[in-house]
Enzyme design. Structure first.
Site, PDB file in Angstrom:
ATOM      1  N   ASP A   1      -4.415   3.984   1.689  1.00 22.15           N
ATOM      2  CA  ASP A   1      -4.267   3.594   3.084  1.00 22.15           C
ATOM      3  C   ASP A   1      -4.890   4.656   3.968  1.00 22.15           C
ATOM      4  OD1 ASP A   1      -2.209   5.642   3.765  1.00 22.15           O
ATOM      5  OD2 ASP A   1      -0.902   4.456   2.471  1.00 22.15           O
TER       6      ASP A   1
ATOM      7  N   ASP B   1      14.129   2.003   2.415  1.00 24.49           N
ATOM      8  CA  ASP B   1      13.466   2.411   1.185  1.00 24.49           C
ATOM      9  C   ASP B   1      14.549   2.890   0.229  1.00 24.49           C
ATOM     10  OD1 ASP B   1      10.517   3.533   0.103  1.00 24.49           O
ATOM     11  OD2 ASP B   1      12.235   4.683  -0.601  1.00 24.49           O
TER      12      ASP B   1
ATOM     13  N   HIS C   1      10.873  -1.825   2.291  1.00 26.12           N
ATOM     14  CA  HIS C   1       9.633  -1.283   1.733  1.00 26.12           C
ATOM     15  C   HIS C   1       9.764  -1.249   0.215  1.00 26.12           C
ATOM     16  CE1 HIS C   1       7.492   2.442   0.218  1.00 26.12           C
ATOM     17  NE2 HIS C   1       6.498   1.731   0.689  1.00 26.12           N
TER      18      HIS C   1
ATOM     19  N   LYS D   1      -3.610  -2.871   5.060  1.00 23.89           N
ATOM     20  CA  LYS D   1      -3.618  -1.506   5.565  1.00 23.89           C
ATOM     21  C   LYS D   1      -4.708  -1.377   6.629  1.00 23.89           C
ATOM     22  CE  LYS D   1      -0.455  -0.043   2.693  1.00 23.89           C
ATOM     23  NZ  LYS D   1       0.811   0.586   3.090  1.00 23.89           N
TER      24      LYS D   1
ATOM     25  N   GLY E   1       6.921  -1.540  -3.621  1.00 25.49           N
ATOM     26  CA  GLY E   1       5.686  -1.047  -4.213  1.00 25.49           C
ATOM     27  C   GLY E   1       5.935   0.209  -5.008  1.00 25.49           C
TER      28      GLY E   1
ATOM     29  N   ASP F   1      -0.362  -2.427   8.533  1.00 25.28           N
ATOM     30  CA  ASP F   1       0.355  -1.174   8.308  1.00 25.28           C
ATOM     31  C   ASP F   1      -0.593  -0.009   8.554  1.00 25.28           C
ATOM     32  OD1 ASP F   1       1.876   0.936   7.393  1.00 25.28           O
ATOM     33  OD2 ASP F   1       2.229   0.113   5.393  1.00 25.28           O
TER      34      ASP F   1
ATOM     35  N   ASN G   1       0.429   3.247   8.507  1.00 23.27           N
ATOM     36  CA  ASN G   1       0.886   4.425   7.767  1.00 23.27           C
ATOM     37  C   ASN G   1       0.868   5.695   8.610  1.00 23.27           C
ATOM     38  OD1 ASN G   1      -0.350   2.529   5.403  1.00 23.27           O
ATOM     39  ND2 ASN G   1       1.435   3.695   4.699  1.00 23.27           N
TER      40      ASN G   1
ATOM     41  N   GLU H   1       3.235  -1.957  11.187  1.00 27.65           N
ATOM     42  CA  GLU H   1       4.158  -1.086  10.466  1.00 27.65           C
ATOM     43  C   GLU H   1       3.736   0.378  10.628  1.00 27.65           C
ATOM     44  OE1 GLU H   1       5.383  -0.590   5.758  1.00 27.65           O
ATOM     45  OE2 GLU H   1       4.812  -2.559   6.569  1.00 27.65           O
TER      46      GLU H   1
ATOM     47  N   GLU I   1      10.224   3.220   6.193  1.00 27.46           N
ATOM     48  CA  GLU I   1      10.063   3.714   4.824  1.00 27.46           C
ATOM     49  C   GLU I   1      10.033   5.235   4.757  1.00 27.46           C
ATOM     50  OE1 GLU I   1       5.802   3.756   3.036  1.00 27.46           O
ATOM     51  OE2 GLU I   1       5.836   2.020   4.372  1.00 27.46           O
TER      52      GLU I   1
END
Length: 452
Positions: free
Chosen positions: A29, A328, A355, A225, A357, A253, A255, A279, A305
């Site tokens: 990301d 998270d 969140h 992303k 992954g 997202d 990040n 996000e 997250e």
């Protein structure tokens, strides 16, 4: 009356486990271009005749995983040799001991590496407790009374937003429909969304192919992303929208990449493609920044997250800075603190969209969302669990997602046990995977920068 034998925790093993995901840009990301998905992994062993073990971990992206391992080792004296009934029978008390140690707490307090380490240990405790109860964790938690659940929560610094009495009232209000919701969950599962199409390092062709596959697989939401280049993000958003059509949600997202004004400008430019949420538009610690982004552009805001603890979530909700709370399973101090966050979100009426992954995060967080549905919020409205389709094969009870929905786990525990052969092969730095990688000539993604 003669008492039965007293069993205890006889071993605390900690493993540095890493997967070279940077080689295929999985997880890439705008802020994290070359992650090697990793886990500081804990195994609690006991002398009880049932043979159950507790498995838990916290997630990192490579370098620094050894730091979390060292932090977990610092917590070993709190668990090793402790009576088993005290560990699994009162996780709330153990939570307070781990997070309130005055000297270790100084390293946070209640944030960062030490707090994540406490979460790894406490998640292992909950895995063990659910196995001893013979239930998957979501069902074990949902079997507890409102009073027992409230006793798990540390209300320190929360009572200006949520008191124990308010939490008890929320849980009692949800209690009558628990059995019916649990039955619906087992039959229909829980909605998921797919992040796998949207990693920033993927080509346009791969983005489009995976986005179409996600829709064919039954997902009604995907995520992209964004945040490195505005022109490129507009292009990728257009491709994604054309690939999935107007009826599928596309979350984006950043990040944490942007300043607040930059986030407003960026999302205003992307708004034409109807992003469902933005996000982590800015620093996870910037409560007022998130509130400004939410007020300054038309797209809903999601975050959490990287929120360090329940206090940050409390302030996000008090400041009306978030439309979706993203818990998270391995960032805060385990199940008990996530319960506090679920209760806060229920009090403020904000949906929880976890969140996932990473390494095993899908396996863990499905239990928390499903428990929330059964025993706290009582609804799946506007709620989805993130799903990323990699590394599940390394777990003995991997997630099952069909037709865009998580199926409810049935095996006892927290779905946290990693396959022994995966632990051995991916142990850092001496596992077979890392020995082979070190033998290759030339630099590799995710390697530490050269000295000098």
């Amino acid at each position: 009356m003669t008492r039965g034998p007293m069993y205890s925790v006889t071993g605390v093993e900690v493993h540095d486990v890493r997967f070279p995901t940077s080689e295929q840009h999985d997880g890439s990301d705008a802020m994290n271009p070359d992650p090697d998905y990793s886990a500081a992994y804990v195994v609690l062993r006991t002398d009880a005749p049932d043979g159950h073990e507790g498995h838990g971990f916290c997630f990192t992206i490579g370098r620094g995983n050894d730091v979390v391992v060292a932090a977990i080792e610092a917590l070993r004296p709190y668990v090793l040799g402790r009576p088993l009934d005290a560990v699994t029978g009162d996780p709330g008390a153990l939570h307070r001991e781990l997070t309130h140690d005055s000297q270790l707490r100084w390293l946070g307090p209640e944030k960062g590496v030490m707090h994540m380490a406490a979460g790894a240990v406490l998640n292992a405790v909950w895995d063990l407790a659910a196995k001893r109860a013979g239930r998957p964790l979501w069902e074990h938690l949902a079997s507890l009374s409102p009073e027992e659940l409230v006793a798990l929560v540390d209300f320190r610094h929360l009572t200006d937003a949520l008191t124990p009495d308010e939490a008890l009232a929320l849980l009692r209000a949800a209690e009558p429909g628990r059995a019916e919701r649990a039955a619906r969950l087992r039959e229909h599962g829980y909605p998921a969304y797919a992040t796998s199409p949207g990693w920033l390092g993927y080509s346009d062709e791969k983005l489009v192919r995976l986005a179409r596959r996600a829709v064919a697989d039954g997902f009604t939401q995907i995520k992209l992303k964004v945040g490195a280049d505005l022109e490129r993000d507009v292009h990728r958003m257009r491709l994604a929208r054309e690939a999935v059509g107007p009826g599928v949600r596309i979350a984006v997202d950043a990040n944490q990449r942007w300043e607040r004004d930059e986030a407003v400008r960026w999302m205003t430019a992307l708004a034409a493609y109807q992003p469902y949420w933005i996000e982590e538009p800015t620093s996870p610690d910037d409560i007022l920044g998130h509130a400004a982004v939410r007020a300054g552009q038309p797209v809903k805001v999601a975050t959490g997250e990287h929120a360090a603890n329940r206090i940050v979530f409390k302030q996000l909700l008090q400041a009306e800075a978030v439309d979706f709370v993203q818990i998270d399973a391995a960032r805060v101090a385990g199940v008990g603190e996530n319960l506090a966050i679920l209760l806060l979100a229920a009090k403020f009426g904000v949906p929880v969209c976890p969140h996932a992954g990473g390494v095993g995060l899908c396996e863990l967080v499905q239990h928390l969302a499903m428990f929330d549905y059964v025993a706290v919020s009582g609804t799946q409205q506007d709620r989805v669990i993130e799903y990323v389709d990699h590394l599940h094969e390394h777990f003995t009870e991997p997630v099952v997602v069909r037709d865009g929905r998580y199926r409810a786990p049935a095996a006892p525990g927290f779905s946290a046990r990693m396959r022994p052969e995966s632990l051995t092969a991916h142990r850092y730095p001496d596992g077979a995977v890392w020995r082979e990688r070190a033998a290759r000539p030339g630099p590799r993604p995710g390697d530490a920068p050269a000295a000098g």
